[in-house]
Enzyme design. Structure first.
Site, short mmCIF file in Angstrom:
data_model
loop_
_atom_site.label_atom_id
_atom_site.label_comp_id
_atom_site.label_asym_id
_atom_site.label_seq_id
_atom_site.Cartn_x
_atom_site.Cartn_y
_atom_site.Cartn_z
N CYS A 180 0.82 -1.28 -0.01
CA CYS A 180 -0.09 0.03 -0.08
C CYS A 180 0.92 1.26 0.03
CB CYS A 180 -0.89 0.02 1.17
SG CYS A 180 -1.78 -1.45 1.47
N1 SAJ Z 1 6.67 2.02 8.79
C1 SAJ Z 1 7.66 2.93 9.39
N2 SAJ Z 1 7.29 3.42 10.38
C2 SAJ Z 1 6.14 3.74 10.68
C3 SAJ Z 1 5.12 3.22 10.20
C4 SAJ Z 1 5.45 1.98 9.03
O1 SAJ Z 1 8.91 2.60 9.04
O2 SAJ Z 1 6.04 4.49 11.84
C5 SAJ Z 1 6.91 1.36 7.59
C6 SAJ Z 1 6.54 -0.45 7.91
O3 SAJ Z 1 7.74 -0.72 8.64
C7 SAJ Z 1 6.31 -0.69 6.54
C8 SAJ Z 1 5.59 0.18 5.79
O4 SAJ Z 1 6.04 1.58 6.70
O5 SAJ Z 1 7.48 -1.13 6.10
C9 SAJ Z 1 4.05 0.57 5.83
O6 SAJ Z 1 3.72 0.06 7.07
P1 SAJ Z 1 2.35 0.21 7.38
O7 SAJ Z 1 2.16 0.31 8.95
O8 SAJ Z 1 1.64 1.39 6.81
O9 SAJ Z 1 1.50 -1.07 7.14
P2 SAJ Z 1 0.79 -1.41 5.90
O10 SAJ Z 1 1.46 -1.28 4.59
O11 SAJ Z 1 0.12 -2.69 6.02
O12 SAJ Z 1 -0.59 -0.26 5.57
C10 SAJ Z 1 -1.71 -0.51 5.78
C11 SAJ Z 1 -2.50 0.45 5.13
N3 SAJ Z 1 -3.88 -0.03 5.08
C12 SAJ Z 1 -4.57 0.14 4.17
O13 SAJ Z 1 -3.87 0.89 2.90
C13 SAJ Z 1 -5.92 0.00 3.96
C14 SAJ Z 1 -2.42 1.87 5.73
O14 SAJ Z 1 -3.49 2.56 5.15
C15 SAJ Z 1 -2.72 1.52 7.49
O15 SAJ Z 1 -2.75 2.97 7.94
C16 SAJ Z 1 -1.57 0.43 7.84
O16 SAJ Z 1 -1.72 -0.58 7.07
C17 SAJ Z 1 -1.87 0.52 9.46
O17 SAJ Z 1 -2.26 1.58 10.06
O18 SAJ Z 1 -1.54 -0.59 10.00
#
Ligand code: SAJ
Length: 428
Positions: free
Chosen positions: A274
């Protein structure tokens, strides 16, 4: 009674047959929720193996337990098929297909186009088509609508079209399809009314917006917000490194501010299907309108820089011990794109391994959730995490901070640790 009221009546009585195209981590949970709300659901997927397994009660989606699948299937409320000719049967069709990036980071809407073409072949009066795949603003109006109207049927009268962005967060046990507010935008007023009536029985809170473009942009704003803020804290990590300040301490202290601040954490880069992808759909659309989305592009640059930053840290740390990267054994802890999941899509760990091997390091990895993977024609297999293995590595690199790993043992045993996630215990 006009067709909109007819379809709304069918929804209220759960007489509408609900189609879901694409039975992956978005479509299958949606199909289950719709069936549990009382609809009969016909799921469509091009993968016949997926269809057969679903029809025999086996879920391929971690968030959907077999018993939930069997519960609705045994009640005759869910059937899967790969026969796209049956798309004439559902009164409502939600399209939940992938929207990846092409090799040159342009949107790949080929799955949306294929699904639209299939729906167009059997489009009939009284059907509502709702696109859920994350995509650039204008997709519904510029791709779905012309194709469906080419049948001669009239949108808003004969059939209905809406956009409702999926908000599935794989592995999230709190926010799931039913209780996550769902944004809906219609091509016409009646399209919006119909789409909301169809979803209402299965979704606790609907958020109607004025157009499909608004609904498409809502999702892109949500995920661009994350990408930009992660890029910001990643830049802060680089800043703190140059100043000799602990970035994790700074962020934890900043997070004590009870208003006007939201904590994000630096890391090895940006993974997943995403966040690294969705913002580029918006950037691509705006380039076509001669507008450069600078925040999206800058966040992309910063987040993409992080694997290089951390590999330089490994090189500098080995150098401090009189060792070169070339020939050094580096043990990578965690390759999934975020903690406690098994998904490695776009994982920065893959970039880090490629960069280390490119500099001649001998790389192995341990990931309790990823037993093996293939990348660049190589097969990688997770090694068992033993004190001997840790002690034998020239450098241990924490890339994904899975909860089950014994970081105290790593701290006690490793000769050198580079920790991209602040996973190591602070106490001695
Ligand atoms: N990440 C960081 N620092 C942070 C948060 C995330 O480096 O503070 C990295 C994670 O390690 C990962 C990437 O960013 O590699 C994405 O992480 P994510 O927490 O955004 O997880 P995703 O990719 O599973 O995003 C999903 C998304 N859901 C949808 O698109 C419906 C996102 O909108 C959500 O906000 C997210 O999950 C969530 O909150 O868990």
């Amino acid at each position: 009674m006009d067709r909109a009221d007819e379809l709304i009546g069918k929804a209220n009585r759960r007489e509408a047959l609900f189609g879901v195209v694409g039975l992956g981590y978005v479509g299958l949970p949606l199909a289950i929720e719709l069936a549990q709300a009382g609809y009969r659901v016909l799921g469509f997927d091009v993968n016949e193996r997926v269809v057969d397994r679903l029809n025999s009660g086996h879920s391929h989606v971690k968030d959907v337990a077999d018993e939930h699948l069997r519960g609705v299937a045994d009640a005759g409320l869910l059937e899967a098929t790969s026969d796209m000719d049956r798309l004439s049967e559902p009164d409502a069709i939600s399209i939940c297909v992938p929207t990846p990036l092409s090799k040159v980071k342009d949107p790949d809407v080929s799955y949306i186009v294929a699904a639209t073409e299939a729906v167009k072949q059997t489009l009939r009066e009284g059907q509502a088509i709702i696109l859920e795949s994350t995509t650039y603003p204008g997709t519904t109006r510029e791709i779905l609508l012309p194709a469906l109207q080419s049948t001669g049927l009239k949108v808003g009268d004969d059939f209905f079209v809406a956009f409702s962005p999926e908000r599935v967060d794989p592995g999230n046990t709190i926010w799931q399809t039913r209780n996550t507010p769902k944004v809906v935008g219609g091509i016409t007023e009646d399209c919006l009314r119909v789409a909301c009536a169809l979803y209402r029985p299965a979704i606790e809170r609907l958020v109607p917006v004025s157009t499909t473009e608004a609904a498409e942009l809502v999702k892109l704003l949500e995920n661009t917000f994350r990408s930009v803020n992660i890029g910001l804290v990643n830049e802060m990590a680089i800043v703190c490194d140059k100043l000799g300040v602990d970035v994790w301490e700074v962020i934890e202290a900043a997070a004590t501010k009870p208003f006007g601040f939201m904590k994000f954490l630096p890391g090895p880069g940006l993974g997943g299907h995403c966040i690294p992808i969705d913002p580029h759909y918006l950037a691509w659309k705006m380039r076509g309108l001669n507008y450069k989305t600078r925040f999206i592009d800058l966040a992309g640059e910063l987040n993409t820089e992080m694997p290089h930053f951390w590999v330089r840290k490994v090189s500098e740390s080995l150098n401090m011990q009189g060792r070169a990267v070339r020939g050094a054994s580096v043990l990578v802890l965690g390759v999934a794109y975020k903690r406690n999941i098994e998904d490695i899509r776009e994982s920065p760990a893959l970039d880090i391994i490629r960069l280390l091997e490119g500099q001649g390091a001998r790389v192995s990895y341990h990931d309790p959730h990823v037993p093996c993977f293939a990348e660049d024609g190589h097969e990688y297999r997770s090694v068992d995490l033993t004190p001997e293995l840790v002690a034998g590595a020239d450098c241990v690199m924490v890339v994904t901070d899975h909860s089950v790993v014994d970081y105290s043992m790593v701290k006690r045993t490793a000769r050198l640790v580079v920790d991209t996630r602040n996973a190591m215990p602070k106490e001695a």
